[in-house]
Design a protein around this motif. Structure first.
Motif, PDB file in Angstrom:
ATOM      1  N   ARG A  47     -18.873  -1.322  19.752  1.00  0.00           N
ATOM      2  CA  ARG A  47     -18.333  -2.444  18.992  1.00  0.00           C
ATOM      3  C   ARG A  47     -17.982  -3.551  19.982  1.00  0.00           C
TER       4      ARG A  47
ATOM      5  N   ASP B 124     -27.197   4.807  21.865  1.00  0.00           N
ATOM      6  CA  ASP B 124     -25.760   4.613  22.042  1.00  0.00           C
ATOM      7  C   ASP B 124     -25.305   3.458  21.169  1.00  0.00           C
ATOM      8  N   CYS B 125     -24.057   3.520  20.708  1.00  0.00           N
ATOM      9  CA  CYS B 125     -23.499   2.468  19.875  1.00  0.00           C
ATOM     10  C   CYS B 125     -22.164   2.001  20.441  1.00  0.00           C
TER      11      CYS B 125
ATOM     12  N   TRP C  46     -19.772   2.318  25.150  1.00  0.00           N
ATOM     13  CA  TRP C  46     -20.936   2.972  24.559  1.00  0.00           C
ATOM     14  C   TRP C  46     -20.650   4.442  24.271  1.00  0.00           C
ATOM     15  N   ARG C  47     -21.047   4.864  23.077  1.00  0.00           N
ATOM     16  CA  ARG C  47     -20.922   6.263  22.677  1.00  0.00           C
ATOM     17  C   ARG C  47     -22.210   6.685  21.975  1.00  0.00           C
ATOM     18  N   SER C  48     -22.588   7.932  22.138  1.00  0.00           N
ATOM     19  CA  SER C  48     -23.788   8.438  21.489  1.00  0.00           C
ATOM     20  C   SER C  48     -23.641   8.334  19.966  1.00  0.00           C
ATOM     21  N   CYS C  49     -24.709   7.872  19.301  1.00  0.00           N
ATOM     22  CA  CYS C  49     -24.652   7.765  17.828  1.00  0.00           C
ATOM     23  C   CYS C  49     -25.890   8.452  17.255  1.00  0.00           C
ATOM     24  N   VAL C  50     -26.884   7.706  16.774  1.00  0.00           N
ATOM     25  CA  VAL C  50     -28.106   8.369  16.314  1.00  0.00           C
ATOM     26  C   VAL C  50     -28.820   8.943  17.524  1.00  0.00           C
TER      27      VAL C  50
ATOM     28  N   THR D 132     -28.834  -2.577  13.932  1.00  0.00           N
ATOM     29  CA  THR D 132     -28.501  -1.185  14.205  1.00  0.00           C
ATOM     30  C   THR D 132     -29.355  -0.221  13.383  1.00  0.00           C
TER      31      THR D 132
ATOM     32  N   ILE E 242     -26.139  -1.595  19.242  1.00  0.00           N
ATOM     33  CA  ILE E 242     -26.865  -0.352  19.505  1.00  0.00           C
ATOM     34  C   ILE E 242     -27.814  -0.579  20.671  1.00  0.00           C
TER      35      ILE E 242
END
Length: 524
Positions: free
Chosen positions: A55, A52-53, A44-48, A101, A75
Motif C-alpha cells: 500500500r 508481492d503487494c 512488500w508482502r507476498s499476495c497472489v 492489481t 503489485i
C-alpha cells in the motif's frame, strides 16, 4: 448465455468509457509552488502466487501535500534475473477503471522473457479505482442499479430514452457530489495519477521512469512525460489517442463534438467492423460461421439485416437464468464492439477473436424472435470508478447537443456510431469541480529520453491516426506500426513489435523510423 466480455487486460476500459470538460492546471507552475510530497514507503508482502503487494500513501491534493491522503494498492513481480536487474517497469492496462492489481497477474506471462528477467514489473490501482481509495457514490450495488434501472443497457434510442438517459446521469453526478465527504472527486484526473506514478517511481528507487501503458494507459504515460519530462527513461505507449483532440478538442470544428468523435473512435470502429465482415465473407462458413453465400458484400448485407431485425424484435440467447436479450443497441455496443478488440483467437482463452464474434452473430441470426422478452436495462456497476477520471480529463459539449451528435455518428459510422457518443454524455452532469486538476498541455515538452508509440492500423477504439498524431506531437516520439487489427499490440501479439519494444526498454534503442511489423496471427 452470459454477455461476452473482455478480460480487464484487454478492455478499453471501456471501448467503452470516456468523457470530460475544460480548464487547466499549469502543472509545472503548480509543482514549483507546492512543497514536495513525501515519498511513500512500500512494505512488500507476498499476495497472489509469485507476486508481492503493498500500500502506498500519497497526497489527495498535490497543492497541499501535507493534507489529506489517499491509499494506492500496488503489485509487483520481481525481476527473475536479480543479478542483471535494471529497475522497475510500471504497467497500466487501460480503462480508466481497470485495476492494475488484477490485470498484471493476468498478462504477466505475455511480457517478453528479457523484460521479465531484467525488470520488476509493477502495477497499481489508480486513485479512485479497485482496491485504492475510491469514490463511493452509493451504499451498495443495489442502490446504484436502482438509479440506473430504467436505462437501456446499450445506448438510448429515441427522444424519450435520450431524455431519461440525460436526466439519470445528471442525478448520478449529483449523488456523487452529495456523498463525497473528503473532496476526492476534485482529484481524480489523469494528472493526479501521473503525480502518483512519479512518487511510486521514487518509492521503488528508480531515478527515471520505465513504463508500458496500453489504451488509456498510453494517455497516462503521455501526461507523465509532459509533467515530468526530465524523469523519462523509456516509455512504451501502446494504442494512443491524439492528446490534443482528447483533452481539449482544439481544432477546426472539434470543440463542438463529443470526445470519441473528436478522436475518431466511431469511424475506427466501423472501419474495423467492415474489415471483419469482409474477411469473414472471404473466409467462408467453415472459418467464420456468420459468412454468407456470396462473399463479403453478402456478409455485410446479412449484418445490416440482422441489426435491422434486432431493432424491430429482440432475441434471447442462453438458458434461464443465464439468458441475455439482444436488441440493436445492446448487441452492437455491449457485444460486437468489444469483440473486435482481439482479432486473432488467443490460445487457451475461449470467446476471443473474430471467429468467436462470427459464431455469436450466427447464433443471433438463427435465434427465434422473442417479442415478449424484456430488454436489458441498467448499467455497469461502480461507474464512478470510470467516470471519476473520464469526466475530469476532457471537454464535453452541452448535454442538449448529444442527440444531434448521435445522429451524426449514425450517419457517418452506422449502427456502431451512437454508442461512442452516449458513453461520454454521462459526463455532462458530472460535478464541475472534477476538472480542477485537469492537464490540457503542452504535449511536446522535450523529454530526457525518446518515447516509443505503438499503433495498429486497424484499431477499432483509438484509431491508428491517434498514435501517429501522438508520435508527431511528442518532442521525441517514434512510431512503431503494427499492420493488423485489434486494440493494443499487447492484446494482439506481434513478436516483431515485442522485439523492438524489448530492445527499447532494455537498452533505449529505437526501431528505425517507418518500421512496420506484422501480427503473429491473422483472424481467419
Amino acid at each position: 448465455m452470459p454477455r461476452p466480455r473482455l478480460t480487464s487486460a484487454f478492455r478499453l476500459g471501456a471501448a467503452a468509457a470516456a468523457a470530460l470538460l475544460l480548464a487547466g492546471l499549469a502543472p509545472a507552475a503548480s509543482a514549483a509552488a507546492a512543497p514536495a510530497a513525501p515519498v511513500p514507503r512500500l512494505d512488500w508482502r507476498s499476495c497472489v502466487p509469485d507476486f508481492d503487494c503493498a500500500r502506498a500513501t500519497v497526497p489527495m491534493d498535490y497543492r497541499d501535500p501535507a493534507g489529506r491522503t489517499v491509499e494506492l494498492a500496488v503489485i509487483r513481480h520481481p525481476a527473475t534475473d536479480r543479478a542483471h536487474r535494471i529497475g522497475s517497469l510500471f504497467f497500466n492496462p487501460g480503462g480508466p477503471g481497470v485495476p492494475g492489481t488484477q490485470a498484471l497477474p493476468a498478462v504477466y506471462g505475455m511480457f517478453p522473457e528479457q523484460v521479465r528477467e531484467r525488470f520488476d514489473i509493477v502495477s497499481f490501482d489508480p486513485r479512485g479505482i479497485g482496491a485504492s481509495t475510491t469514490l463511493d457514490c452509493f451504499p451498495d450495488a443495489a442502490a446504484e442499479q436502482q438509479l440506473l434501472a430504467g436505462l437501456p443497457a446499450g445506448y438510448p434510442v429515441g427522444a424519450a430514452q435520450e431524455s431519461a438517459w440525460s436526466a439519470t446521469y445528471a442525478r448520478f453526478g449529483r449523488q456523487c457530489a452529495d456523498t463525497d465527504r473528503t473532496g476526492l472527486l476534485a482529484h481524480l484526473s489523469t494528472a493526479d495519477t501521473a503525480r502518483d506514478l512519479d512518487l511510486l517511481r521514487a518509492a521503488v528507487g528508480d531515478r527515471r521512469l520505465s513504463y508500458l501503458g496500453t489504451s488509456y494507459g498510453s494517455y497516462l504515460g503521455t501526461t507523465y512525460a509532459n509533467l515530468f519530462p526530465d524523469r523519462v527513461r523509456a516509455l512504451v505507449l501502446d494504442s494512443a489517442p491524439d492528446p490534443v483532440a482528447w483533452s481539449t478538442g482544439r481544432g477546426p470544428g472539434q470543440r463542438a463534438l463529443p470526445p470519441f468523435l473528436r478522436t475518431g473512435g466511431d469511424l475506427a470502429a466501423t472501419r474495423t467492423l467492415d474489415a471483419f465482415l469482409d474477411q469473414c465473407g472471404d473466409a467462408g462458413p467453415a472459418a467464420c460461421a456468420f459468412a454468407a453465400d456470396g462473399g463479403p458484400a453478402a456478409t455485410r448485407a446479412k449484418f445490416d439485416e440482422l441489426i435491422d431485425r434486432l431493432g424491430r424484435t429482440p432475441v434471447t440467447l442462453g438458458t434461464a437464468p443465464q439468458t441475455v436479450t439482444f436488441d440493436q443497441a445492446s448487441a452492437v455496443s455491449s457485444t460486437v464492439l468489444p469483440m473486435l478488440y482481439t482479432a486473432a483467437p488467443l490460445p487457451g482463452v475461449p470467446g476471443f477473436g473474430w471467429p468467436a464474434l462470427g459464431g455469436l452473430l450466427q447464433q443471433l441470426w438463427t435465434a427465434a424472435p422473442d417479442a415478449s422478452a424484456p430488454l436489458p436495462t441498467g448499467g455497469a456497476l461502480r461507474q464512478a470508478q470510470t467516470l471519476g477520471t473520464l469526466c475530469a480529463d476532457t471537454a464535453n459539449p452541452p448535454a442538449s447537443s448529444y442527440p444531434a451528435a448521435a445522429a451524426l455518428a449514425r450517419d457517418r459510422a452506422g449502427a456502431t456510431g451512437p454508442y461512442w457518443v452516449w458513453q461520454t454524455q454521462r459526463c455532462t452532469g458530472w460535478p464541475a469541480e472534477a476538472a480542477r486538476d485537469r492537464y490540457t498541455g503542452p504535449w511536446d515538452r522535450p523529454t530526457s529520453a525518446p518515447i516509443l508509440v505503438v499503433g495498429l492500423t486497424g484499431d477499432p477504439a483509438w484509431p491508428y491516426e491517434g498514435s501517429r498524431a501522438l508520435a508527431d506531437t511528442l518532442a521525441r516520439g517514434r512510431l512503431l506500426t503494427v499492420d493488423g487489427y485489434g486494440h493494443t499490440a499487447l492484446g494482439n501479439p506481434s513478436a516483431c513489435a515485442w522485439q523492438y519494444e524489448e530492445r527499447y526498454l532494455v537498452s533505449g534503442a529505437l526501431p528505425p523510423a517507418g518500421t512496420v511489423c506484422e501480427p503473429d496471427h491473422r483472424p481467419f
